[in-house]
Design an enzyme around this catalytic site. Structure first.
Site, PDB file in Angstrom:
ATOM      1  N   ARG A 234      33.326  49.378  50.848  1.00 46.58           N
ATOM      2  CA  ARG A 234      34.413  47.736  50.524  1.00 46.58           C
ATOM      3  C   ARG A 234      34.186  47.520  51.779  1.00 46.58           C
ATOM      4  O   ARG A 234      34.471  46.052  51.819  1.00 46.58           O
ATOM      5  CB  ARG A 234      35.461  48.474  50.231  1.00 46.58           C
TER       6      ARG A 234
ATOM      7  N   HIS B  19      28.061  46.544  40.435  1.00 44.94           N
ATOM      8  CA  HIS B  19      29.419  46.442  41.288  1.00 44.94           C
ATOM      9  C   HIS B  19      30.547  46.274  40.212  1.00 44.94           C
ATOM     10  O   HIS B  19      30.730  45.238  39.582  1.00 44.94           O
ATOM     11  CB  HIS B  19      29.385  45.105  42.123  1.00 44.94           C
TER      12      HIS B  19
ATOM     13  N   TYR C 237      30.455  26.492  35.531  1.00 40.05           N
ATOM     14  CA  TYR C 237      30.439  25.402  36.077  1.00 40.05           C
ATOM     15  C   TYR C 237      28.940  24.972  37.113  1.00 40.05           C
ATOM     16  O   TYR C 237      28.612  24.484  36.990  1.00 40.05           O
ATOM     17  CB  TYR C 237      31.250  24.560  36.161  1.00 40.05           C
TER      18      TYR C 237
END
Length: 773
Positions: free
Chosen positions: A41, A87, A131
Site C-alpha cells: 500500500r 484494486h 466529467y
C-alpha cells in the site's frame, strides 16, 4: 432428527471459535496488517517507483488502449475497471490517485494526461470522474515498455480471475524522477522529484565506475527538481549528506521573478518599478506541495493582524502562470527584508524531509542512500534486459523451428503435396519421412496455397538468415555482463535525449542556491534614519532634537531650555534608528527607541511615562546601543563586571535587572569598553587609585560582579567613586578642572598597577578633586 436433516443444517459459527491468548492473537493479526500496509500500500518499489494502486491504474489504462495516440476515455471507466478487477478499494481513493498522476504541479513528469478539471495549485479539487477524461502520457509508455516481452512476472489479482504485472519494466527512472510519499505502519517514505537527465548521468557514471565516490555522483545529480520550481537553499554539504544517508531535510523557497522588469537585476529580484520610487514584488513560483490559495490567506492574515506592517497588500494576478503581487507599505521598505519576513512567517519557505525508504527486489523495506538506490535500480534493469533477451531467444527458436519446416516443405514440395493428397495420416508420414517436429508438420499442413510461390521461399531463407544472426548477437549479449552494461548505457543515452536539458520537459525547474537562514521582520525597518540629539534632564524629562546640534560647553545640553528647578544631565548624538540604553542606579536597565522620543519644541516628556523606572531610582547614564559592544558596570560598594550590550537589551518597559545590589549599594558607573582597551582604573571616595588588567574583570549577563577596589569602612574609607577602561600604552587621561576643556594624560601609570581588589594609592598630581575621570 434424521441424518438427512442433520446434513441440511448450516454449520454452527461458534464451532469456528479458536481458544487462544488475546495478546498473541492480536499481535499476529496486527503484524499481518502492518506488513500488508508496508508492502502492498504505502511504500514504492525501487524498480518502478510505483505503489500498487498506481501500477494498477496504469495497467488498466493500457488494457483499455488509452495510448497517447488514441482518444481520451471517461475517468469513470478507468476507475470502474481498476476497482472491479484489480484494486478492491473505494472509488474515491482510486480516482484521487489517478488525479495526482495527471497533475503537473504534483508530478514532475505526469503519467496521465487529463482532459477536464483535474484540480489546480490553488487547492481546488478535481471534477467528479463522470466529467473528466484521461489517457496515458508518453512517459507512462516508457515506464511500461517491455510488458509483452517476458520482462516481468504476472501475478493473480485479488480474486484470481485476472493477472497483473508485478512491476513495470520500463527504463524510465520513475522513483527518483517523480518521487513519492507515504505513511506505513512504523515507517514512512518521502522522496522528492528529480531531473531525469541528471539521474541518467549519475547512473551512467555508476555503471562505468562501480566504486565511484558519493561526492562525484552529487556533481552530476544536483538535488531535487520540483514540479513547481522554486529554490532549494540549503548548503551543498547538507544536501549531499541527506542523499548519502537516505535521510535529511532541505529548505525550499518560492521564487521572486518579474518578467516585465526592464533591468535584469530587477527581474531576478522580482521587483517591478512603478515610478516615484515606488515598487512591488512579484512571486512567480511557490514551494512544492504548498497551495497557492492557502499561501495568499497566510499573507493576508499577517496584514490583517498587523504582524507585517511593512506590507500593504497582496494580489493574485495569476493565469496559467503564477503571479502574486506584494505591495510594500512605502518605498523605503527594503525588498530583501520583506522577502525574508515572508520566508519566516509564511509557507513561502518550507522544509522537505527526505526519507529514501523503499522496497527492494525482495520486497523488503530499506532506507537507501543515492548510490545504493542507483545500484539496485541498475541491477533490476540488467535483470529485465536479460529476461527480455531470453524471451526474444525463445521467440526466435520457435520461429526458426517453423521456418526450417517451411524450407523443408519447399525443397520437397512435390512429395509433400503427394503425401497430403494420398495419405490418410499425412502428418505422421511427413514427420517420419522428413524428420519434422509436430509443430513443423502442423504448420506445413496449415499453409495456404498462395504461400507456395517462389518468392515465399526466398523470403523464408532470408528470414532464417536474419533470425540466426539475431540469435547469435543475443546469445553473446546474454553471456556477457559487459555487453549488457553497454546495452543498458546505450538505451539510457537514447532515453536521455528525450528528457535533455534543452527540451521543455527536461529543463531544470528548481534552482539549487545556498541562502542564509531567514530573519523575522523588525519594526526598525519602518524607521527612516535621521540624526537627532537626545537630551535628558536632571529630573528625567527626555526629548529628541532634529539634527546633531551642539551639546553645550559642558557636553550635557546646558544650552537647551529646561523647566524651572530642572537642569541638564545627559546629552548625546544618535540616529532615529538607534536604541538608547538607560541605566538606573538600582541596577536595572531600560531600552528606548530614539524614534519614540518627543520633539524638542517644548521641555519633552518624563521618561517614566514610557518606562517603569522607580520614582526613587536615579539615572546613572544614557548610552546609544551598539550591537556586540561591552559595558563596564560598577557599584558604590566597589564591585563590578563587564556586560554584553546584546544581553542587557530590555524587551518590555519594565526593563531588565542586570546588577544585583545588596544593602545601600547603588550602581554608579556605566561606561562603554572600547575593543582596544586592556586595563581598568578605579578611584574611590578615599581618593585612592588602582589599575589592573581588564582580563581580571569577568563578563556576566547578571550578578554582583567581583571586588574591584577594597575600602576600609571603619576608617571612613567610603566607597567607589569612578571607574574607567583605557589602553595602558596610551596612558590614563582625565579632564582638567574649570572650563578649559583640556585633558591631562599620565603615561607613567605602572606605579598604580596592582592586582584587582587592592586598596590602591593616592592618584598622580593634578587628579580632579571630585575623584572622577
Amino acid at each position: 432428527m434424521s441424518t438427512a436433516d442433520t446434513d441440511n443444517l448450516e454449520p454452527d459459527p461458534f464451532d469456528a471459535i479458536v481458544d487462544a491468548p488475546f495478546d498473541s492473537a492480536l499481535s499476529e493479526r496486527y503484524l499481518v496488517y502492518a506488513l500488508s500496509t508496508i508492502t502492498a500500500r504505502s511504500l514504492p518499489d525501487l524498480r518502478d517507483g510505483l505503489k500498487p494502486v498506481h501500477r494498477r491504474l496504469l495497467w488498466t489504462m493500457r488494457q483499455l488502449k488509452l495510448d497517447p495516440s488514441n482518444t481520451f476515455k471517461k475517468s469513470a471507466r478507468v476507475v470502474g475497471e481498476v476497482i472491479g478487477k484489480y484494486h478492491p478499494h473505494g472509488d474515491t481513493a482510486a480516482y484521487d490517485a489517478m488525479v495526482r498522476l495527471a497533475q503537473d504541479f504534483s508530478l514532475r513528469y505526469p503519467l496521465v494526461e487529463g482532459q477536464g478539471n483535474f484540480g489546480n495549485i490553488d487547492g481546488d479539487n478535481a471534477a467528479a470522474y463522470r466529467y473528466t477524461e484521461a489517457r496515458l502520457t508518453k512517459t507512462a509508455m516508457h515506464l511500461m515498455a517491455g510488458l509483452d516481452q517476458g520482462t516481468v512476472d504476472f501475478i493473480p489479482t485479488y480474486n484470481g480471475e485476472e493477472e497483473e504485472p508485478e512491476l513495470m519494466p520500463g527504463l524510465f527512472p520513475n522513483l527518483l524522477a517523480n518521487g513519492t510519499s507515504g505513511i506505513a505502519v512504523g515507517m514512512a517514505t518521502n522522496i522528492p522529484s528529480h531531473n531525469v537527465a541528471e539521474i541518467i548521468d549519475a547512473t551512467l557514471e555508476l555503471i562505468d565506475n562501480p566504486s565511484v565516490e558519493h561526492s562525484r555522483l552529487m556533481e552530476l545529480f544536483r538535488g531535487p527538481d520540483l514540479p513547481t520550481g522554486g529554490l532549494v537553499v540549503d548548503s551543498p554539504e547538507v544536501i549531499s549528506h541527506a542523499y548519502e544517508t537516505g535521510r535529511g531535510s532541505f529548505r525550499i523557497r518560492g521564487r521572486f521573478h518579474a518578467a516585465e522588469a526592464e533591468k535584469a537585476a530587477d527581474r531576478d529580484a522580482g521587483i517591478e518599478r512603478l515610478g516615484g520610487g515606488q515598487y512591488q514584488l512579484v512571486i512567480s513560483e511557490i514551494p512544492y506541495q504548498v497551495q497557492k490559495g492557502k499561501l495568499i490567506e497566510q499573507i493576508a492574515q499577517l496584514i490583517a493582524d498587523k504582524k507585517l506592517p511593512i506590507l500593504e497588500d497582496v494580489r493574485d494576478e495569476s493565469d496559467e502562470n503564477i503571479r502574486l503581487v506584494l505591495v510594500p507599505k512605502n518605498r523605503n521598505v527594503d525588498p530583501e527584508l520583506l522577502k525574508a519576513s515572508l520566508y519566516k512567517l509564511t509557507d513561502l519557505e518550507t522544509r522537505f524531509g527526505l526519507n529514501l525508504n523503499v522496497l527492494d527486489a525482495a520486497r523488503t523495506p530499506l532506507v537507501m542512500g543515492l548510490k545504493e538506490l542507483l545500484q539496485n535500480w541498475t541491477a533490476a534493469q540488467i535483470e529485465i534486459l536479460q529476461r527480455r533477451t531470453q524471451h526474444r531467444l525463445d521467440k526466435i527458436a520457435a520461429r526458426l523451428e517453423l521456418v526450417e519446416g517451411y524450407i523443408v516443405a519447399f525443397l520437397n514440395l512435390d512429395r509433400v503435396i503427394e503425401i497430403i493428397r494420398y495419405e490418410d495420416e499425412p502428418k505422421a508420414v511427413m514427420m517420419a519421412e522428413f524428420e519434422l517436429t509436430d509443430r513443423q508438420a502442423e504448420a506445413i499442413l496449415n499453409m495456404r496455397l498462395r504461400s507456395l510461390r517462389k518468392l515465399e521461399e526466398m523470403q523464408l531463407r532470408g528470414e532464417r538468415d536474419d533470425l540466426l544472426k539475431e540469435r547469435e548477437e543475443l546469445e553473446k549479449l546474454l553471456g556477457s555482463p559487459a555487453r549488457q552494461r553497454t546495452r543498458l548505457k546505450r538505451d539510457l543515452a537514447t532515453l536521455r535525449k528525450e528528457y535533455s536539458e534543452d527540451t521543455d520537459i527536461g529543463r531544470r525547474r528548481t534552482t539549487i542556491a545556498e541562502a542564509a537562514p531567514t530573519t523575522q521582520f523588525s519594526m526598525d525597518a519602518m524607521i527612516e534614519k535621521e540624526p537627532i540629539t537626545v537630551i535628558l534632564s536632571q529630573k528625567g524629562w527626555i526629548r529628541g532634537a532634529k539634527g546633531h546640534v551642539d551639546l553645550g560647553a559642558d557636553g550635557k545640553g546646558a544650552d537647551f531650555k529646561f523647566k524651572e528647578g530642572d537642569g541638564p544631565a545627559f546629552a548625546l548624538h544618535a540616529q532615529t534608528t538607534d536604541k538608547l540604553l538607560i541605566a538606573a542606579d538600582n541596577g536595572r536597565f531600560f531600552t528606548l527607541g530614539c524614534d519614540k522620543l518627543p520633539g524638542a519644541r517644548g521641555f519633552g516628556e518624563p521618561v517614566r511615562n514610557t518606562l517603569d523606572i522607580d520614582a526613587e531610582a536615579g539615572i546613572v547614564n544614557v548610552i546609544v546601543y551598539q550591537a556586540g559592544g561591552q559595558l563596564l558596570l560598577a557599584a558604590t560598594n566597589g564591585k563590578g563586571f563587564a556586560a554584553r550590550t546584546d544581553e542587557i537589551l530590555a524587551e518590555t518597559k519594565k526593563g531588565r535587572q542586570v546588577v544585583n545590589l545588596k544593602g545601600d549599594a547603588r550602581l554608579s558607573v556605566v561606561r562603554p569598553i572600547a575593543k582596544e582597551h586592556d586595563h581598568i582604573a578605579v578611584v574611590g571616595e578615599n581618593r585612592k587609585l588602582v589599575v589592573f588588567n581588564l582580563e581580571e574583570l569577568p563578563e556576566l549577563a547578571r550578578g554582583q560582579g567581583v571586588m574591584l577596589q577594597r575600602y576600609r569602612a571603619e576608617k571612613g574609607g567610603g566607597g567607589l567613586s569612578d571607574a574607567i577602561t583605557f589602553t595602558l600604552a596610551d596612558g590614563l587621561s582625565w579632564a582638567m578642572g574649570g572650563d578649559s576643556g583640556r585633558t591631562r594624560t599620565e603615561s607613567d601609570i605602572w606605579q598604580w598597577k596592582v592586582a584587582r581588589g587592592a586598596a590602591g594609592r593616592m592618584p598622580p598630581q593634578g587628579f580632579p578633586r571630585d575623584n572622577t575621570f
